[in-house]
Design a protein around this motif. Structure first.
Motif, PDB file in Angstrom:
ATOM      1  N   ILE A   1      51.484  -6.150   2.039  1.00  0.00           N
ATOM      2  CA  ILE A   1      50.534  -6.743   1.817  1.00  0.00           C
ATOM      3  C   ILE A   1      50.684  -6.852  -0.284  1.00  0.00           C
ATOM      4  N   THR A   2      50.141  -5.545  -0.285  1.00  0.00           N
ATOM      5  CA  THR A   2      49.212  -4.704  -1.512  1.00  0.00           C
ATOM      6  C   THR A   2      50.990  -3.907  -2.079  1.00  0.00           C
TER       7      THR A   2
ATOM      8  N   GLN B   1      49.028  -7.065   7.286  1.00  0.00           N
ATOM      9  CA  GLN B   1      48.261  -6.683   6.950  1.00  0.00           C
ATOM     10  C   GLN B   1      48.260  -5.950   5.689  1.00  0.00           C
TER      11      GLN B   1
ATOM     12  N   SER C   1      57.159 -14.620   2.951  1.00  0.00           N
ATOM     13  CA  SER C   1      56.300 -15.430   3.562  1.00  0.00           C
ATOM     14  C   SER C   1      57.692 -15.066   4.613  1.00  0.00           C
TER      15      SER C   1
ATOM     16  N   SER D   1      47.852 -12.248  -3.266  1.00  0.00           N
ATOM     17  CA  SER D   1      47.568 -11.286  -2.540  1.00  0.00           C
ATOM     18  C   SER D   1      46.810 -12.413  -1.553  1.00  0.00           C
ATOM     19  N   LEU D   2      45.519 -12.804  -1.930  1.00  0.00           N
ATOM     20  CA  LEU D   2      45.122 -13.532  -0.959  1.00  0.00           C
ATOM     21  C   LEU D   2      45.908 -14.936  -0.030  1.00  0.00           C
TER      22      LEU D   2
ATOM     23  N   TYR E   1      49.692 -14.355   6.696  1.00  0.00           N
ATOM     24  CA  TYR E   1      49.532 -13.324   7.366  1.00  0.00           C
ATOM     25  C   TYR E   1      48.748 -13.250   9.038  1.00  0.00           C
ATOM     26  N   LEU E   2      47.507 -13.228   8.244  1.00  0.00           N
ATOM     27  CA  LEU E   2      46.539 -13.378   9.758  1.00  0.00           C
ATOM     28  C   LEU E   2      47.204 -15.008  10.991  1.00  0.00           C
TER      29      LEU E   2
ATOM     30  N   ARG F   1      48.104 -13.132   2.386  1.00  0.00           N
ATOM     31  CA  ARG F   1      46.780 -12.201   3.275  1.00  0.00           C
ATOM     32  C   ARG F   1      46.751 -13.254   4.326  1.00  0.00           C
TER      33      ARG F   1
ATOM     34  N   THR G   1      54.997 -15.092  -3.473  1.00  0.00           N
ATOM     35  CA  THR G   1      54.921 -14.794  -2.198  1.00  0.00           C
ATOM     36  C   THR G   1      55.982 -14.997  -1.280  1.00  0.00           C
TER      37      THR G   1
END
Length: 477
Positions: free
Chosen positions: A124-125, A121, A68, A142-143, A149-150, A146, A64
């Motif tokens: 991501i996938t 959001q 990021s 992914s988690l 990003y929030l 995510r 990631t």
């Protein structure tokens, strides 16, 4: 000098007067320490995850990394660009335009934060799939991203308030913010990951909460500084409402603050902020291509590469700090019309940067292996293989590290002179070299071709930036 003037001088730094090397070091050192703490808490995430959750979790974080940077790098560049006009008008001593620039920077940042939080959001996938993220890492990666990003609005709040503080020459408050956030992040990491056993999400929540603390501190520090400027008489907002009316027809409140958007000022900030944000997006795009290649070399290579990148990030923070310093220094002196001081300043920064780079290189050679060993605690053979990969990367970087420092300094000086387009284009050159090495050189030299991509990217960008600097400097009046 009166008491009020002394108080405001503690909160701001006029870089149009005094010895450039002294000013740059005075401005940079708090930034370096602050960035050390900022990197420290990302370092702590990686260390704790590697120790507690193992190689797979460490590799999931690595998968990631460029995602990021793609988002948070854009936000950081955008807010830094928004702050350059503030520095320029501060150097001009034009308080009316200083206040308008601050207002527009905050407005644009808030708008961008929520737009990109929603956009992120949905990205991501598809992006993780495009990067060929290994199936066994996909859910964890992914988690983690995510949750991060929030927290985009939180990151923007910190970056914007810190950028505004730096625009006025205040680099101490971001240091204090990062100090508090770093220790808080480590404590939260230990609590969420080690005690509550929340896994990868625990590391993400710890980072988000730590950044929120830094944002609150910097916002409060900026508001204190603004109040001090009003009280000292430096900020002309304390006058009567009628005093500050210009050709604008916008409504002003009782303190003379324009509460209506000025499209001219907004356009000026967008002209600087968007290219600086895109510069980081371009860098991230190249990084994503490299990441897709790295993912194909297996989990051990990915783990070693991730650990080395974390240490690399820690050792380059002085370069980014010198970049912030020379950007603020150049913008203030450009506003004051001090062309000679810009030339003297960049020469001083390059000398300081070269000395620092060689010190960082020495640290990589001597302490690289033991530090890399802290990240990985799986089976002995796997640990040794991952450390060997990471240390090879560090050694290649160490030899050419002064190039990276020069890239940061020259690029930021050009941005401080009001040109953010050519620095953005220099990032294209960096991306081209990284992608070439990842896709072509790796087929010839093997996985180490990825490492050489960094060095060639620095060399290409620096050549382009030096030519741009001389052209921009000749045009400066």
């Amino acid at each position: 000098m009166g008491k009020k003037e002394k108080n405001i001088n503690k909160l701001t730094l006029d870089m149009t007067k005094g010895r450039p090397s002294t000013l740059l070091l005075r401005f940079s050192l708090p930034l370096i320490l602050g960035n050390v703490f900022q990197q420290f808490y990302t370092f702590a995430d990686t260390l704790i995850v590697g120790q507690k959750l193992g190689v797979h979790a460490l590799a999931a974080l690595g998968a990631t990394e460029w995602l990021s940077f793609l988002m948070f790098g854009f936000m950081q560049g955008l807010t830094q660009g928004f702050s350059i006009p503030v520095s320029k008008y501060f150097g001009e001593e034009n308080e009316d335009l200083v206040q308008k620039s601050v207002f527009h920077a905050v407005f644009a940042s808030v708008f961008a934060a929520f737009i990109f939080m929603l956009l992120g959001q949905g990205m991501i996938t598809p992006l993780l799939s495009m990067l060929k993220t290994p199936d066994e890492l996909f859910a964890m990666s992914s988690l983690y991203i995510r949750i991060l990003y929030l927290g985009i609005p939180v990151a923007v709040a910190y970056n914007m308030s810190a950028a505004l503080l730096r625009a006025f020459g205040n680099s101490s408050a971001p240091l204090y913010a990062m100090t508090i956030a770093s220790f808080g992040n480590v404590a939260l990491d230990l609590l969420f990951v080690m005690v509550f056993e929340m896994g990868i999400p625990g590391a993400a929540y710890a980072t988000l909460l730590a950044q929120a603390g830094a944002a609150l501190y910097c916002t409060a520090a900026f508001l204190r500084m603004r109040q001090a400027r009003r009280n000292s008489g430096t900020d002309r907002e304390q006058g009567t409402p009628g005093e500050h009316m210009t050709h604008e027809t916008g409504h002003r409140n009782g303190k003379g603050v324009c509460v209506r958007l000025d499209l001219g000022i907004l356009a000026e900030q967008m002209k600087l902020g968007i290219p600086m944000g895109l510069q980081n997006v371009i860098t991230a795009a190249g990084g994503l291509v490299v990441q897709s290649v790295v993912n194909g070399f297996g989990i051990l290579f990915l783990a070693g590469y991730t650990a080395a990148n974390k240490l690399y990030g820690l050792l380059e923070i002085a370069a980014s700090s010198y970049g912030y310093a020379i950007s603020t220094y150049t913008a203030q002196n450009a506003g004051a019309g001090e062309k000679g001081r810009i030339r003297t300043g960049i020469m001083s920064a390059l000398v300081i940067g070269t000395v620092t780079a060689y010190l960082m290189s020495f640290m990589m050679f001597v302490f690289g292996k033991p530090i890399l060993g802290l990240f990985i605690t799986d089976a002995k053979v796997e640990t040794e293989a991952a450390i060997r990969i990471g240390y090879q990367f560090l050694c290649i970087l160490a030899v050419f590290f002064p190039l990276l420092y020069a890239v940061y300094i020259v690029r930021s000086c050009i941005q401080g002179m009001g040109n953010s387009v050519m620095p953005m284009l220099s990032s294209l050159m960096q991306v081209a070299m990284r992608v070439f090495c990842a896709l072509v050189l790796t087929k010839i030299a093997g996985s180490s071709g990825v490492f050489w991509g960094e060095v060639l990217a620095w060399a290409g960008a620096l050549t382009f930036l030096i030519c741009t600097f001389f052209r921009q400097y000749r045009r400066f009046s």
